[in-house]
Scaffold this active site. Structure first.
Site, PDB file in Angstrom:
ATOM      1  N   THR A 121       0.958  -1.212  -0.158  1.00  0.00           N
ATOM      2  CA  THR A 121       0.236   0.190  -0.033  1.00  0.00           C
ATOM      3  C   THR A 121       0.812   1.264   0.070  1.00  0.00           C
ATOM      4  O   THR A 121       0.528   2.157  -0.702  1.00  0.00           O
ATOM      5  CB  THR A 121      -0.885  -0.113   1.242  1.00  0.00           C
ATOM      6  OG1 THR A 121      -1.878  -1.234   1.031  1.00  0.00           O
ATOM      7  CG2 THR A 121      -1.871   1.138   1.196  1.00  0.00           C
ATOM      8  N   HIS A 126       3.006   6.072  -2.579  1.00  0.00           N
ATOM      9  CA  HIS A 126       4.172   6.599  -3.183  1.00  0.00           C
ATOM     10  C   HIS A 126       4.056   6.974  -4.498  1.00  0.00           C
ATOM     11  O   HIS A 126       4.441   8.013  -5.076  1.00  0.00           O
ATOM     12  CB  HIS A 126       5.382   5.951  -2.590  1.00  0.00           C
ATOM     13  CG  HIS A 126       6.670   6.359  -3.081  1.00  0.00           C
ATOM     14  ND1 HIS A 126       7.226   7.172  -2.379  1.00  0.00           N
ATOM     15  CD2 HIS A 126       7.440   6.179  -4.060  1.00  0.00           C
ATOM     16  CE1 HIS A 126       8.441   7.720  -2.739  1.00  0.00           C
ATOM     17  NE2 HIS A 126       8.411   6.964  -4.021  1.00  0.00           N
ATOM     18  N   GLU A 127       3.857   5.687  -5.442  1.00  0.00           N
ATOM     19  CA  GLU A 127       4.198   5.876  -6.843  1.00  0.00           C
ATOM     20  C   GLU A 127       2.925   6.932  -7.344  1.00  0.00           C
ATOM     21  O   GLU A 127       3.163   7.678  -8.329  1.00  0.00           O
ATOM     22  CB  GLU A 127       3.994   4.632  -7.344  1.00  0.00           C
ATOM     23  CG  GLU A 127       5.060   3.551  -7.343  1.00  0.00           C
ATOM     24  CD  GLU A 127       6.313   4.392  -7.260  1.00  0.00           C
ATOM     25  OE1 GLU A 127       6.614   4.929  -8.399  1.00  0.00           O
ATOM     26  OE2 GLU A 127       7.560   3.951  -6.670  1.00  0.00           O
ATOM     27  N   HIS A 130       3.718  10.359  -7.140  1.00  0.00           N
ATOM     28  CA  HIS A 130       4.671  10.870  -8.194  1.00  0.00           C
ATOM     29  C   HIS A 130       3.752  11.416  -9.373  1.00  0.00           C
ATOM     30  O   HIS A 130       4.023  12.347  -9.845  1.00  0.00           O
ATOM     31  CB  HIS A 130       5.675   9.789  -8.705  1.00  0.00           C
ATOM     32  CG  HIS A 130       6.911   9.594  -8.020  1.00  0.00           C
ATOM     33  ND1 HIS A 130       7.610  10.360  -7.163  1.00  0.00           N
ATOM     34  CD2 HIS A 130       7.389   8.274  -7.497  1.00  0.00           C
ATOM     35  CE1 HIS A 130       8.417   9.850  -6.617  1.00  0.00           C
ATOM     36  NE2 HIS A 130       8.459   8.582  -6.662  1.00  0.00           N
TER      37      HIS A 130
END
Length: 192
Positions: A121, A126-127, A130
């Protein structure tokens, strides 16, 4: 309280929600001076996320619970999505946004990080950070979502901190913010 939602569908998808909340003792004439709340809806396609689909849904829910100016919504099968999620064997990586309606970005959900023991998760949130325009904040503590792998394998924090939330709100804060930020800033690879 009057509330209206306008959804435009075409090459891009944008949802605009406007709520007018009169302040105590405020006149109706002052209402046009109040700021409207605009929400950008970005659709994601997790059809290639394989075993990480539930982590992607959880990561999107994290952002939806923590910011107001942008919503991450799973695209209907066959519908156009701004964000594509793909499972692959390397380290996680993403297009650095902020991605806009009509734009495109990809999250490569890396099995290598999962194999090392990183929380799925946290990786997804986090991705997606971005995609929403946040760079890495490395090295950093576990309390920083964008510290990524430097938070350590034991770090399960998937919630953006106050400055990360504020940056995403600014990235999607209206037409001035849209004009001031690029659509795409390259690919960020999250290795330790």
């Amino acid at each position: 309280m009057p509330f209206r939602t306008l959804t435009l569908i075409g090459a891009s998808a944008l949802t605009l929600s406007v709520a007018v909340i009169p302040a105590a003792g405020a006149s109706a004439a002052a209402a046009p001076q109040r700021a409207a709340l605009a929400t950008t809806t970005l659709y994601y396609d997790d059809s290639q996320a394989a075993e990480f689909k539930s982590a992607v849904v959880a990561g999107a829910q994290v952002w939806n619970a923590n910011v107001q100016n942008v919503r991450l919504v799973e695209a209907a099968p066959g519908a156009t999505a701004q964000i594509r999620i793909v499972a692959f064997d390397g380290w996680p990586q993403s297009t650095l946004g902020p991605i806009r309606p009509g734009g495109r970005g990809t999250v490569w959900f890396g099995r290598e990080a999962v194999g090392e023991g990183y929380n799925t998760t946290r990786i997804a949130a986090h991705e997606l950070g971005h995609i929403l325009g946040l760079p890495d904040a490395k090295p950093g503590p576990c309390s920083s979502l964008m510290s990524g792998s430097t938070g350590g394998v034991s770090c399960t924090n998937a919630t953006p901190n106050a400055s990360e939330r504020a940056a995403v709100e600014a990235n999607y804060g209206g037409s001035a913010a849209v004009a001031a930020h690029p659509l795409v800033g390259g690919i960020v690879t999250d290795t330790p």
